[in-house]
Structures are given as structure tokens and as C-alpha cells.
Design a protein around this motif. Structure first.
Motif, PDB file in Angstrom:
ATOM      1  N   UNK A   1       0.634  -1.219   0.279  1.00 35.93           N
ATOM      2  CA  UNK A   1       0.087  -0.119  -0.133  1.00 35.93           C
ATOM      3  C   UNK A   1       1.103   1.089  -0.149  1.00 35.93           C
ATOM      4  N   UNK A   2       1.997   1.001   0.858  1.00 39.19           N
ATOM      5  CA  UNK A   2       2.599   2.065   0.801  1.00 39.19           C
ATOM      6  C   UNK A   2       3.306   2.837  -0.787  1.00 39.19           C
ATOM      7  N   UNK A   3       4.307   1.694  -1.613  1.00 41.08           N
ATOM      8  CA  UNK A   3       4.883   1.257  -2.790  1.00 41.08           C
ATOM      9  C   UNK A   3       3.537   1.791  -3.492  1.00 41.08           C
ATOM     10  N   UNK A   4       2.316   1.691  -3.167  1.00 43.25           N
ATOM     11  CA  UNK A   4       1.368   2.197  -4.275  1.00 43.25           C
ATOM     12  C   UNK A   4       0.835   3.100  -4.096  1.00 43.25           C
ATOM     13  N   UNK A   5       0.705   4.349  -2.831  1.00 43.36           N
ATOM     14  CA  UNK A   5       0.362   5.175  -3.036  1.00 43.36           C
ATOM     15  C   UNK A   5       1.994   6.020  -2.952  1.00 43.36           C
ATOM     16  N   UNK A   6       2.992   6.013  -3.004  1.00 45.23           N
ATOM     17  CA  UNK A   6       3.921   6.340  -3.550  1.00 45.23           C
ATOM     18  C   UNK A   6       4.047   6.268  -5.242  1.00 45.23           C
ATOM     19  N   UNK A   7       3.728   5.518  -6.100  1.00 46.04           N
ATOM     20  CA  UNK A   7       3.790   5.699  -7.170  1.00 46.04           C
ATOM     21  C   UNK A   7       3.156   6.798  -7.233  1.00 46.04           C
ATOM     22  N   UNK A   8       1.519   6.583  -7.323  1.00 43.84           N
ATOM     23  CA  UNK A   8       0.516   7.842  -6.931  1.00 43.84           C
ATOM     24  C   UNK A   8       1.021   9.415  -7.540  1.00 43.84           C
TER      25      UNK A   8
END
Length: 172
Positions: A65-72
């Protein structure tokens, strides 16, 4: 189901607004984002498909979820086809591990006779996030621009991450 709803909003926002952002920035071959996303999502599911079984659902879901947020967040700062390719890889890796880990959490938290209903609700919440996120974050983009919109999407996911992390028991 809150995590699924908000993750769906991030997913839908990226799929809807990356082409629009690429066009606004005059980035040729914005399709590299989608090719990179697909390659990473498929790869992590094939190569890391058992990670949530081995290390635990939350252990995989939280950093995903953290990686997903960072990508966004990074999408809003991409400016070249190369940037979008790299961001697509990160976005695909985050989503590729997050979605099945959350799915497994729902299954784990549900009695066997209610799993069909739970899976329907899980998928419905993700899809509601895809649709609703496009409406809400489209308005944000109109008011504040695409870069800020992706920052708000990322911040929303990070808030849900803190909520999810603070839960002492598994579940969404």
C-alpha cells in the motif's frame, strides 16, 4: 473494505488520468506506463504470489500500500516517457501485491459459508472506488491540477495506510 475502496480510487484515477496527464505534458508514448504497469503486476504475482502466504497478509499489504501510494505521488511528478515507464513499474508492483493480499485478508476474516458474499463486497468496494475516485479526484484535478490531484490521491492512501496499520487484528 475501506482499504479496498480507497485503493480502487487510486487505481482508477491512475488508469483514467495518466493518458490525460501525458497528453497535457506532450509526452509521446504514454503507453509505456501501461506496459510497465502490466509487466510489473504480472511479474510480482507470478514470482511473489506466495509472499502473503509465507510472510502474512498484512506484512505484504502494508508495504504494498505504501509503494502504491508512492507511485501515485510520483505520477504527478513524471514528465517524460522514461519517468512514466519507471512509475508504471512501481505502480504495478504495488498494485500487483496489494490486491491479492487484501483479497486474502478478506477470505481469512470470513466464515467459509460467507466467503462468496465477502468477495462480492470486496470487489464491489474496489470497483466503487474506481468509479467514485474518478469523479472526486477529477474535480480535484480541475481545481488544482494533475500534479496536486495525484498528491491528494497519494495522501488519501497514506491516511488509509495509517488506519490499516493501527488495526491490531487482521481485516480490511
Amino acid at each position: 473494505f475501506l482499504v479496498s475502496l480507497v485503493a480502487g480510487s487510486g487505481f482508477g484515477t491512475a488508469l483514467t488520468f495518466v493518458p490525460v496527464l501525458g497528453e497535457a505534458l506532450h509526452v509521446p508514448r504514454i503507453s509505456v506506463f501501461f506496459v510497465s504497469y502490466m509487466a510489473a503486476a504480472v511479474s510480482v504475482r507470478l514470482l511473489g504470489g506466495r509472499l502473503a502466504d509465507t510472510f502474512g497478509r498484512r506484512t505484504i499489504a502494508i508495504p504494498s500500500l505504501a509503494v502504491f501510494a508512492l507511485a501515485l505521488f510520483a505520477i504527478g511528478h513524471a514528465g517524460t516517457a522514461r519517468d512514466f515507464a519507471w512509475v508504471g513499474l512501481v505502480f504495478g508492483a504495488g498494485h500487483g501485491l496489494l490486491y491479492p493480499a487484501l483479497n486474502a485478508l478478506v477470505i481469512d476474516a470470513t466464515r467459509s459459508e460467507d466467503r462468496g458474499k465477502a468477495m462480492s463486497l470486496y470487489n464491489a468496494s474496489f470497483n466503487a472506488g474506481v468509479t467514485g475516485g474518478n469523479i472526486v479526484f477529477g474535480r480535484v484535478a480541475e481545481a488544482w491540477g494533475y500534479g496536486n490531484m495525484f498528491a491528494v490521491v497519494s495522501l488519501t492512501l497514506l491516511c488509509v495506510l495509517v488506519f490499516f496499520w493501527s488495526k491490531s487484528e487482521p481485516g480490511t
